[in-house]
Design a protein around this motif. Structure first.
Motif, mmCIF file in Angstrom:
data_model
loop_
_atom_site.group_PDB
_atom_site.id
_atom_site.type_symbol
_atom_site.label_atom_id
_atom_site.label_comp_id
_atom_site.label_asym_id
_atom_site.label_seq_id
_atom_site.Cartn_x
_atom_site.Cartn_y
_atom_site.Cartn_z
ATOM 1 N N PHE A 196 45.326 43.336 40.934
ATOM 2 C CA PHE A 196 44.695 42.041 40.721
ATOM 3 C C PHE A 196 45.498 40.958 41.437
ATOM 4 C CE2 PHE A 196 43.226 44.367 36.906
ATOM 5 C CZ PHE A 196 41.864 44.155 37.035
ATOM 6 N N GLY A 197 44.825 39.835 41.715
ATOM 7 C CA GLY A 197 45.515 38.693 42.299
ATOM 8 C C GLY A 197 45.672 38.740 43.800
ATOM 9 N N ILE A 198 45.084 39.736 44.465
ATOM 10 C CA ILE A 198 45.200 39.808 45.923
ATOM 11 C C ILE A 198 44.011 39.147 46.614
ATOM 12 C CG2 ILE A 198 46.564 41.922 45.805
ATOM 13 C CD1 ILE A 198 44.011 43.393 46.780
ATOM 14 N N MET A 199 42.971 38.815 45.846
ATOM 15 C CA MET A 199 41.803 38.121 46.373
ATOM 16 C C MET A 199 41.084 37.470 45.200
ATOM 17 S SD MET A 199 39.285 41.395 47.119
ATOM 18 C CE MET A 199 38.216 40.397 48.149
ATOM 19 N N ASN A 200 40.176 36.570 45.488
ATOM 20 C CA ASN A 200 39.419 35.897 44.444
ATOM 21 C C ASN A 200 38.206 36.726 44.037
ATOM 22 O OD1 ASN A 200 41.080 33.562 44.483
ATOM 23 N ND2 ASN A 200 40.005 32.848 46.312
ATOM 24 N N SER A 201 37.937 36.753 42.743
ATOM 25 C CA SER A 201 36.756 37.434 42.212
ATOM 26 C C SER A 201 36.646 38.865 42.730
ATOM 27 C CB SER A 201 35.480 36.659 42.571
ATOM 28 O OG SER A 201 34.380 37.117 41.813
ATOM 29 N N GLY A 202 37.773 39.570 42.669
ATOM 30 C CA GLY A 202 37.794 40.952 43.130
ATOM 31 C C GLY A 202 39.160 41.567 42.893
ATOM 32 N N TYR A 203 39.367 42.753 43.406
ATOM 33 C CA TYR A 203 40.640 43.441 43.214
ATOM 34 C C TYR A 203 40.821 44.501 44.293
ATOM 35 C CZ TYR A 203 37.804 47.164 41.044
ATOM 36 O OH TYR A 203 36.874 48.151 40.810
ATOM 37 N N GLY A 204 42.010 45.053 44.337
ATOM 38 C CA GLY A 204 42.296 46.149 45.252
ATOM 39 C C GLY A 204 42.551 47.422 44.473
ATOM 40 N N TRP A 205 42.523 48.543 45.169
ATOM 41 C CA TRP A 205 42.766 49.810 44.484
ATOM 42 C C TRP A 205 43.431 50.823 45.411
ATOM 43 C CZ3 TRP A 205 37.736 48.227 45.737
ATOM 44 C CH2 TRP A 205 37.071 48.995 46.703
ATOM 45 N N VAL A 206 44.153 51.723 44.787
ATOM 46 C CA VAL A 206 44.659 52.919 45.451
ATOM 47 C C VAL A 206 44.297 54.074 44.526
ATOM 48 C CG1 VAL A 206 46.637 54.150 46.378
ATOM 49 C CG2 VAL A 206 46.567 51.649 46.508
ATOM 50 N N PHE A 207 43.322 54.876 44.946
ATOM 51 C CA PHE A 207 42.829 55.973 44.120
ATOM 52 C C PHE A 207 43.274 57.303 44.731
ATOM 53 C CE2 PHE A 207 38.948 53.279 42.654
ATOM 54 C CZ PHE A 207 39.751 52.639 41.724
#
Length: 379
Positions: A196-207
Motif C-alpha cells: 500500500f502507499g505506492i500509488m493512489n486508490s490502488g496497491y502493488g503486489w508480489v504473488f
C-alpha cells in the motif's frame, strides 16, 4: 445457421460457469471465444478460500487441486516502500495462486464435458436481436445471450454504450524469477505480499508461484497523475534485484472495470456477467469470484424460466451490488492518505488488524464489520 437455447460470448470464468450450469440442466448451449484455449491471461492470479468453495459448489465438487499453482497460509503487508509492516499467518492455507491459462482452460473443458459446445478462435463482432455475427461472417442464433466477454465487452456495448471510462483502472504486471527479487531474500517470507502507499486508490503486489513470482500494480487511472507505467517501474526498482531493464519489454497490462458495474445487467434476453458487467471488487480488485458467481446466477435465472432477466437482476442486487456499495464507501475513506497511514500504523502494532484485513478479503467479514472493528479500540 446453428440455433441454441443459450449462446455465451466469452469462455473465461463467468462464461465457463454459465456454460457448465446450463449444459448440465439440459439446455443446448454454446460458448464462443475469440481465443483458442489454453491461452495466456494477464491477471494477478490470486484467489481465496471463498473462491475455491464457490468453484466446488458450481462444478459439483470437482477437484480444484489441478489448477492450484501454490497455496499459502500467510501474507505480508508493506507500506510506502520496501519496509514490511507485518506478516499474518492463518492456521491453514487460505490463499492460492493460479495460472489463468491452466485455470480457465480447466473449467472450460468441464463445461464441454457437460455437453456445452465450444466455438474457439471466432470473434463476435455484432449482435442483433437473437443473432450473433462472427468476424468470419458466420452466425448463430440463440434464445438467450450471455455476455462474459471481459472489460471491453461487445455485448455490453450493445446494451449500455455509456461506459464511464473516467473510472477505469489499469493493472500492469510482469513475471520475475526468484533470483531477480530481493523481497524474498528471507526464505520463510515466501508468501503473497501486498504494498500500500505506492500509488493512489490502488496497491502493488508480489504473488509467488512455484518457480517465479508475479509482480504488479493496479489502480484507478484518474487518481494517479504520474503515468501508471512510471509508477510500476518505480515499484519494480523497490522489489527487484539489480537492473530491471530486461523486464521492461515483458510488462503486460490489463483493464480493470472499477466503478463501472451495471445496475441492471440483464435486459430482455441478454445478460452480462463478470468483467463485462463491471463486477470487480472495488478495494481488492477481486474479479474471479464475482465472475463465477454472476455466471452461475445468469444460468440459474435462465433455467428457472419466467422473467429470467428480473430474477438475475434481483440476485445481483442482493449478492453483489450491496457488497460493492459498502466497498465503494469504505474505499473512499480507506485510501485517503491519513486513514491509510492510520490503518498501517495499527497493523504494525497489533497483528489482529492484519487478521482483520485477511478476514475481509477472504470473505469472512463484510465491509461494515471491517470498518467497525478497525475503528474499535483494542486492549
Amino acid at each position: 445457421m446453428q440455433n441454441y437455447d443459450v449462446a455465451i460470448i466469452g469462455g473465461s470464468c463467468a462464461g465457463a460457469a454459465s456454460g457448465y450450469t446450463l449444459a448440465k440442466a439440459g439446455r443446448k448451449t454454446v460458448i464462443i471465444d475469440k481465443a483458442v484455449f489454453p491461452r495466456k491471461k494477464v491477471c494477478g492470479g490470486m484467489i481465496t478460500e471463498k473462491t475455491v468453495a464457490l468453484l466446488q459448489q458450481v462444478y459439483d465438487h470437482t477437484p480444484v487441486e489441478p489448477v492450484i499453482d501454490s497455496a499459502y497460509a500467510a501474507y505480508s503487508i508493506y507500506y510506502a516502500g520496501p519496509e514490511k509492516i507485518c506478516t499474518y499467518t492463518h492456521p491453514s492455507n487460505r490463499l492460492y495462486s493460479v495460472d489463468r491459462a491452466v485455470f480457465d482452460n480447466y473449467f472450460l473443458q468441464k463445461a464441454a464435458a457437460a455437453g456445452c459446445d465450444i466455438i474457439s478462435g471466432q470473434k463476435a463482432v455484432g449482435i442483433q436481436g437473437n443473432t450473433i455475427t462472427f468476424s468470419s461472417g458466420e452466425m448463430v442464433r440463440a434464445g438467450h445471450i450471455i455476455g462474459a466477454d471481459g472489460a471491453h465487452s461487445i455485448v455490453r456495448r450493445s446494451l449500455y454504450p455509456e461506459i464511464r471510462k473516467r473510472h477505469f483502472a489499469m493493472g500492469l504486471e510482469v513475471d520475475v524469477g526468484y533470483e531477480g527479487l530481493k523481497c524474498f531474500d528471507n526464505g520463510e517470507d515466501i508468501c503473497p505480499q501486498i504494498y500500500f502507499g505506492i500509488m493512489n486508490s490502488g496497491y502493488g503486489w508480489v504473488f509467488p508461484r512455484k518457480d517465479h513470482a508475479t509482480v504488479g500494480i493496479g489502480g484507478v487511472l484518474r487518481f494517479n497523475k504520474d503515468n501508471i507505467r512510471n509508477l510500476f517501474i518505480s515499484f519494480l526498482k523497490k522489489v527487484a534485484r539489480g537492473s530491471i531493464d530486461p523486464l521492461l519489454s515483458k510488462i503486460a497490462g490489463f483493464p480493470v472495470p472499477l466503478h463501472n458495474y451495471v445496475k441492471k445487467p440483464a435486459r430482455d434476453n441478454v445478460f452480462l456477467a463478470g468483467d463485462a458487467a463491471g463486477f470487480v471488487e472495488p478495494v481488492s480488485g477481486e474479479g474471479i469470484y464475482f465472475a463465477v458467481l454472476s455466471g452461475r446466477f445468469a444460468a440459474e435465472s435462465i433455467i428457472a424460466g419466467g422473467n429470467s432477466a428480473d430474477k438475475y437482476n434481483h440476485l445481483i442486487q442482493k449478492h453483489i451490488h450491496r457488497l460493492f456499495k459498502q466497498a465503494y464507501f469504505v474505499k473512499r475513506i480507506l485510501f485517503w492518505p491519513g486513514v491509510l497511514s492510520y490503518t498501517m500504523s495499527r497493523m504494525s502494532k497489533d497483528i489482529r488488524y492484519a487478521k482483520l484485513y485477511y478476514d475481509l478479503i477472504s470473505g469472512e467479514i463484510d465491509y461494515i464489520q471491517y470498518t467497525k472493528n478497525l475503528m474499535r479500540k483494542r486492549k
